[in-house]
Every structure is written in structure tokens, then in C-alpha cells.
Design an enzyme around this catalytic site. Structure first.
Site: not given
Length: 303
Positions: A175, A295, A225
Site C-alpha cells: 500500500r 488505510e 477497507s
């Protein structure tokens, strides 16, 4: 900001510049106050010029896709939002290579790959974001990541120049990429896929779609998410095991369908979401000794 708005109108045209634009309309969370200036450049050159002006005048700016991984504060954003979604979304296919502008949706890009009988992008077919955001975050799902298919990335550099960066210089990780590290702005990417059979590619995309529909809360606004996956664990399971399924703060709620998602039940504020994230992280850490990191990106001032 009035002077900056005038400069941006001169550079990009009046139709491309708006003031006090509500960010609720531009995030999948459907949350956020007004941006001082909202720019929608229709060419890469105009996007680069807007960035140059912001940098030259030390004005904060943020480059926005479709707002699928973003929480904007209730106070909004004191600066310039540069939206590349929709206007900069051209996709071209040449053999096993797809060249795509940053504003194109991943789902649309995956459909183009399907139409060309190219395999390798099925994992991205249901990710609700743009190619630009996916490159920045090295987005992934179901065993695939952007780094697996990216050959090069077109960026605006620190000095306003447009250049192509090879994938091996992108420093892709979980990520993350080199984009934030070097202050680049992603304008597009070149993706290399493999020849495949259209019916098999379609079947895999349909399989992944059904998995998402079954497991994810697609019926309520969210930013996807919410937490990064902690090493050796799954965020959603930790949250569920902590007894937080359905836990809510104001209009923000831990999804009852998938505990890794925070959803807007209809009237959530950014403050609600921020507080819920903090409380979930605190409770999970207290019970299991694992710290959950968001995130999603947070933009603007949070009190």
C-alpha cells in the site's frame, strides 16, 4: 485565495475552476466540507500548470481521483483540490500493453483488458478507485497488486516537468510507492498484461465480483477497507473478535457485514468516522496488542 483562483482560471479556463465546492459530492464516503478551490483540468498540461501555480505560491493542494479512499474533514480543505477523475481517463490498448490516464477507473480499465483478451488485471476489476490512486497506493486484492502489471508511470515531477518513471524506480511496497516520497503527481501508467481467453477472464472477474457482493457492504457509503492489514493478522477478524461488529459513533458504524469496513449509515460526519477509527484501534490494541493503522487518507483539519 481569490488571487489564486484568478491565476488558475487564466491557466486552465473558467469552466475548470470552482470555489467552495462541497467534498461530499466527490468522495465515496459522502462526507466532507467545502474545498476553497476545486479544479477539474481537462488536459495533462493544464493539470501540470495548476500544480506549478500552487507550488509557486505555496498553496496547499491535493490531487483527487474518485475519492474512494479518502476522508475529508467537516471543515473542508483550505487549498486547491485537483480532480483528475473523468476528464483524464483515456485508455488505449496496443498488443499486450494498456496505456491509461490516471483518472480512469480501475474497473473500466479491467473491462478494456477483458475486451482485448488480456489477463492479469482481474484482481482490480472491483476495486472502486482510479488508476492514479491505485498506483500511488499500490492497490491490490485477491492476490494481485498494481506492481505486478505496471511497466512505467507518467508523473509530474517536483519542478513541474512531465516524465516517465520505470516501474523498478517506483519503490512499490504494501500500500505504498515512491510517489509520496518524491512529491510526484501521477498522470498515467503503462500496464503489461498477458494474452488470455476472454471467457476465462470474464469468469474470474464474475467470481471476484460475487465474492465482493457477498462479503463487502457495497450498499452503504464507505471508503473501502478502512485499516491496513497488520502483519500476521486480518484487521476485520481482530475487530470482530474484539466484539466491535456494528459498533457506532454517530452515523459512522463498523460494518455488520465486514468488520474491516467503516460505513456511513446516512448522516455520519468526518469527526464521527475519525473517533470511531481511534476507538476501534484502541480497543483492538488493548485486547490483542496489535495496533491497527488506517488505510484511508484523511484530508483537512480534524479537531
Amino acid at each position: 485565495m481569490q488571487k489564486i483562483a484568478e491565476l488558475l482560471r487564466e491557466a486552465a479556463g473558467s469552466d475548470c475552476i470552482m470555489e467552495q465546492e462541497s467534498m461530499k459530492k466527490h468522495t465515496t464516503f459522502r462526507i466532507g466540507g467545502p474545498a476553497d478551490i476545486f479544479a477539474v483540468p481537462d488536459t495533462e498540461e493544464k493539470a501540470a500548470e495548476i500544480i506549478r501555480i500552487c507550488r509557486a505560491h505555496h498553496v496547499p493542494f491535493y490531487v483527487l481521483g474518485n475519492g474512494s479512499n479518502l476522508l475529508v474533514s467537516d471543515e473542508g480543505y483550505r487549498g486547491v483540490i485537483v480532480q483528475i477523475y473523468k476528464n483524464l481517463s483515456k485508455i488505449t490498448t496496443d498488443g499486450d500493453t494498456i496505456t491509461v490516464q490516471a483518472g480512469a477507473m480501475l474497473s473500466v480499465t479491467a473491462k478494456k483488458a477483458l475486451a482485448a483478451s488480456l489477463t492479469g488485471l482481474e484482481f482490480a476489476s472491483g476495486i472502486p478507485g482510479t488508476v492514479g490512486g491505485a498506483v500511488v497506493m499500490n492497490a491490490g486484492a485477491y492476490g494481485g497488486e498494481m506492481k505486478d502489471v505496471t511497466v512505467s508511470v507518467t508523473v509530474i515531477g517536483q519542478n513541474g516537468e512531465i516524465r516517465e518513471v520505470p516501474a523498478e524506480e517506483m519503490e512499490f511496497g504494501y500500500r505504498k510507492s515512491a510517489v509520496s516520497k518524491y512529491g510526484w503527481i501521477v498522470l498515467g501508467a503503462k500496464l503489461r498484461l498477458q494474452p488470455g481467453k476472454e471467457e476465462e477472464i470474464r469468469a474470474r472477474m464474475e467470481e471476484l465480483k460475487q465474492m465482493r457482493v457477498t462479503k463487502q457492504p457495497l450498499d452503504l457509503p464507505s471508503a473501502g477497507s478502512t485499516f491496513k492489514r497488520p502483519e500476521g493478522y486480518f484487521a476485520g477478524k481482530l475487530i470482530m473478535d474484539a466484539g466491535l461488529r456494528g459498533f457506532s459513533v454517530g452515523g459512522a458504524q463498523v460494518s455488520e457485514k465486514h468488520c474491516g469496513f467503516v460505513v456511513n449509515t446516512g448522516n455520519a460526519t468526518a469527526a464521527d468516522v475519525r473517533q470511531l477509527i481511534a476507538e476501534v484501534s484502541e480497543r483492538v490494541e488493548k485486547q490483542f496488542g496489535v495496533r491497527l493503522e488506517p488505510e484511508i487518507r484523511m484530508l483537512g483539519e480534524f479537531r
